[in-house]
Design a protein around this motif. Sequence first.
Motif, PDB file in Angstrom:
ATOM      1  N   ILE A   1     -11.145   1.589   3.870  1.00 21.01           N
ATOM      2  CA  ILE A   1     -11.106   2.346   5.069  1.00 21.01           C
ATOM      3  C   ILE A   1      -9.881   1.873   6.047  1.00 21.01           C
ATOM      4  CG2 ILE A   1     -12.048   3.701   6.938  1.00 21.01           C
ATOM      5  CD1 ILE A   1     -11.713   5.043   4.105  1.00 21.01           C
ATOM      6  N   ASN A   2     -10.956   0.524   6.566  1.00 24.63           N
ATOM      7  CA  ASN A   2     -10.463  -0.219   7.988  1.00 24.63           C
ATOM      8  C   ASN A   2      -8.966  -0.799   7.298  1.00 24.63           C
ATOM      9  OD1 ASN A   2     -11.968  -0.098  10.364  1.00 24.63           O
ATOM     10  ND2 ASN A   2     -13.406  -0.913   8.337  1.00 24.63           N
ATOM     11  N   LEU A   3      -8.910  -1.177   5.493  1.00 31.09           N
ATOM     12  CA  LEU A   3      -8.189  -2.130   5.397  1.00 31.09           C
ATOM     13  C   LEU A   3      -6.958  -1.293   4.966  1.00 31.09           C
ATOM     14  CD1 LEU A   3      -5.898  -4.454   3.883  1.00 31.09           C
ATOM     15  CD2 LEU A   3      -6.909  -3.131   1.605  1.00 31.09           C
ATOM     16  N   PHE A   4      -6.986  -0.105   4.562  1.00 32.22           N
ATOM     17  CA  PHE A   4      -6.105   1.079   4.452  1.00 32.22           C
ATOM     18  C   PHE A   4      -5.183   1.293   6.041  1.00 32.22           C
ATOM     19  CE2 PHE A   4      -5.642   5.862   6.001  1.00 32.22           C
ATOM     20  CZ  PHE A   4      -3.899   6.325   4.457  1.00 32.22           C
ATOM     21  N   LEU A   5      -6.374   1.649   6.841  1.00 28.20           N
ATOM     22  CA  LEU A   5      -5.896   1.862   8.612  1.00 28.20           C
ATOM     23  C   LEU A   5      -4.861   0.906   9.179  1.00 28.20           C
ATOM     24  CD1 LEU A   5      -9.041   3.279  10.196  1.00 28.20           C
ATOM     25  CD2 LEU A   5      -6.925   5.081   9.551  1.00 28.20           C
ATOM     26  N   TYR A   6      -5.403   0.000   8.534  1.00 28.21           N
ATOM     27  CA  TYR A   6      -4.593  -1.313   9.270  1.00 28.21           C
ATOM     28  C   TYR A   6      -3.066  -1.314   8.671  1.00 28.21           C
ATOM     29  CZ  TYR A   6      -7.901  -3.369  12.336  1.00 28.21           C
ATOM     30  OH  TYR A   6      -8.506  -3.569  13.749  1.00 28.21           O
ATOM     31  N   LEU A   7      -3.114  -0.567   7.347  1.00 29.22           N
ATOM     32  CA  LEU A   7      -1.336  -0.803   6.573  1.00 29.22           C
ATOM     33  C   LEU A   7      -1.082   0.576   6.916  1.00 29.22           C
ATOM     34  CD1 LEU A   7      -2.835  -1.683   2.754  1.00 29.22           C
ATOM     35  CD2 LEU A   7      -1.331  -2.903   4.527  1.00 29.22           C
ATOM     36  N   LEU A   8      -1.733   1.501   7.375  1.00 30.61           N
ATOM     37  CA  LEU A   8      -1.109   2.518   7.863  1.00 30.61           C
ATOM     38  C   LEU A   8      -0.205   2.021   9.113  1.00 30.61           C
ATOM     39  CD1 LEU A   8      -0.434   5.238   7.125  1.00 30.61           C
ATOM     40  CD2 LEU A   8      -2.663   6.234   8.514  1.00 30.61           C
ATOM     41  N   ARG A   9      -0.727   1.178   9.898  1.00 32.33           N
ATOM     42  CA  ARG A   9      -0.451   1.597  11.250  1.00 32.33           C
ATOM     43  C   ARG A   9       0.887   0.571  11.267  1.00 32.33           C
ATOM     44  NH1 ARG A   9      -5.423  -1.301  14.361  1.00 32.33           N
ATOM     45  NH2 ARG A   9      -3.912  -1.850  16.435  1.00 32.33           N
ATOM     46  N   ILE A  10       0.899  -0.430   9.461  1.00 36.38           N
ATOM     47  CA  ILE A  10       1.999  -1.199   9.706  1.00 36.38           C
ATOM     48  C   ILE A  10       3.546  -0.098   9.431  1.00 36.38           C
ATOM     49  CG2 ILE A  10       3.005  -3.058   8.601  1.00 36.38           C
ATOM     50  CD1 ILE A  10       0.398  -4.358   8.839  1.00 36.38           C
ATOM     51  N   PHE A  11       2.754   0.403   8.322  1.00 38.51           N
ATOM     52  CA  PHE A  11       4.041   1.172   7.538  1.00 38.51           C
ATOM     53  C   PHE A  11       4.731   2.390   8.148  1.00 38.51           C
ATOM     54  CE2 PHE A  11       2.255  -1.807   4.473  1.00 38.51           C
ATOM     55  CZ  PHE A  11       4.207  -2.197   3.372  1.00 38.51           C
ATOM     56  N   GLY A  12       3.904   3.238   8.998  1.00 32.67           N
ATOM     57  CA  GLY A  12       3.937   4.028   9.519  1.00 32.67           C
ATOM     58  C   GLY A  12       4.601   4.137  10.927  1.00 32.67           C
ATOM     59  N   ARG A  13       4.857   2.232  11.429  1.00 31.43           N
ATOM     60  CA  ARG A  13       5.331   1.980  12.815  1.00 31.43           C
ATOM     61  C   ARG A  13       7.052   1.557  12.112  1.00 31.43           C
ATOM     62  NH1 ARG A  13       4.048  -2.530  16.819  1.00 31.43           N
ATOM     63  NH2 ARG A  13       2.397  -0.891  17.203  1.00 31.43           N
ATOM     64  N   ARG A  14       6.788   1.290  11.338  1.00 27.68           N
ATOM     65  CA  ARG A  14       8.347   1.048  10.485  1.00 27.68           C
ATOM     66  C   ARG A  14       8.879   2.173  10.280  1.00 27.68           C
ATOM     67  NH1 ARG A  14       6.853  -3.760   5.414  1.00 27.68           N
ATOM     68  NH2 ARG A  14       6.795  -5.491   7.237  1.00 27.68           N
ATOM     69  N   ASN A  15       8.697   3.205   9.766  1.00 31.25           N
ATOM     70  CA  ASN A  15       8.995   4.523   9.766  1.00 31.25           C
ATOM     71  C   ASN A  15       8.716   5.687  10.930  1.00 31.25           C
ATOM     72  OD1 ASN A  15       8.605   3.526   7.012  1.00 31.25           O
ATOM     73  ND2 ASN A  15       6.698   4.841   6.633  1.00 31.25           N
TER      74      ASN A  15
END
Length: 239
Positions: free
Chosen positions: A225-239
């Motif tokens: 869950i935590n890995l998913f959330l941190y990756l989401l913050r990174i890729f979500g910001r790029r999008n």
Amino acid sequence: MNYNDYEMDVTFRERELEASAALPVLMRKVYLWMTLALTITGFTAFAVATTPNLQQIVYYNQWVMWGLIIAEFALVIAISMAINKLSLTTATLLFVLYSVINGATLSVIFVAYSFGTISMVFFITAGTFAAMGLLGYFIKSDLSGIGKILFMALIGIIIATIVNVFVKSSGLDMIISYAGVLVFVGLTAYDTQKIKNMLLMAGDTSEGSQKIALLGALSLYLDFINLFLYLLRIFGRRN
């Protein structure tokens, strides 16, 4: 070698074989429980995000949100600290309840990010998690030293996150996100190895061993869950 030494050697080998046979069974339970919890969390998050009445309750009532967050912490502590006093059924039900509550609090990601971004990051997380899990399971080197470093790094991330609530620095937020990814990638391998070693020491498939497997599932669930959330913050910001 006298008879007593021979008997002890035979007993040791029998226990070793029993532990080796029990390990695959228990590891399957670890990943079964973890997958079940992730599935429940995902469905709950989607249900809350797409149901206006539930959105109204969770998103627009501060007391409800804080109550859910406090309940999450309480359940994790209860499962971890009281596992020996709980029956396996009770511990499993508490884990399911935690998965539901976590899904409710995480439902906001469906509002903050597009479904395509969430899906992409989920598959990236799953692939990374699987790779690091295999590494942790098969690697011969002891990862306990790395685990201590990662735990200290996690504390630093938590402190930095709290500070950034007030500072509101986008640069620091990105640094925290990348650091979080690195920490939970490492913790996935470390926790997998630790769970494997604990289950080998348990040596059987008794209820006590299955409780260890359940705690292992909770640890890996939190890593995912935590890995998913941190990756989401990174890729979500790029999008």
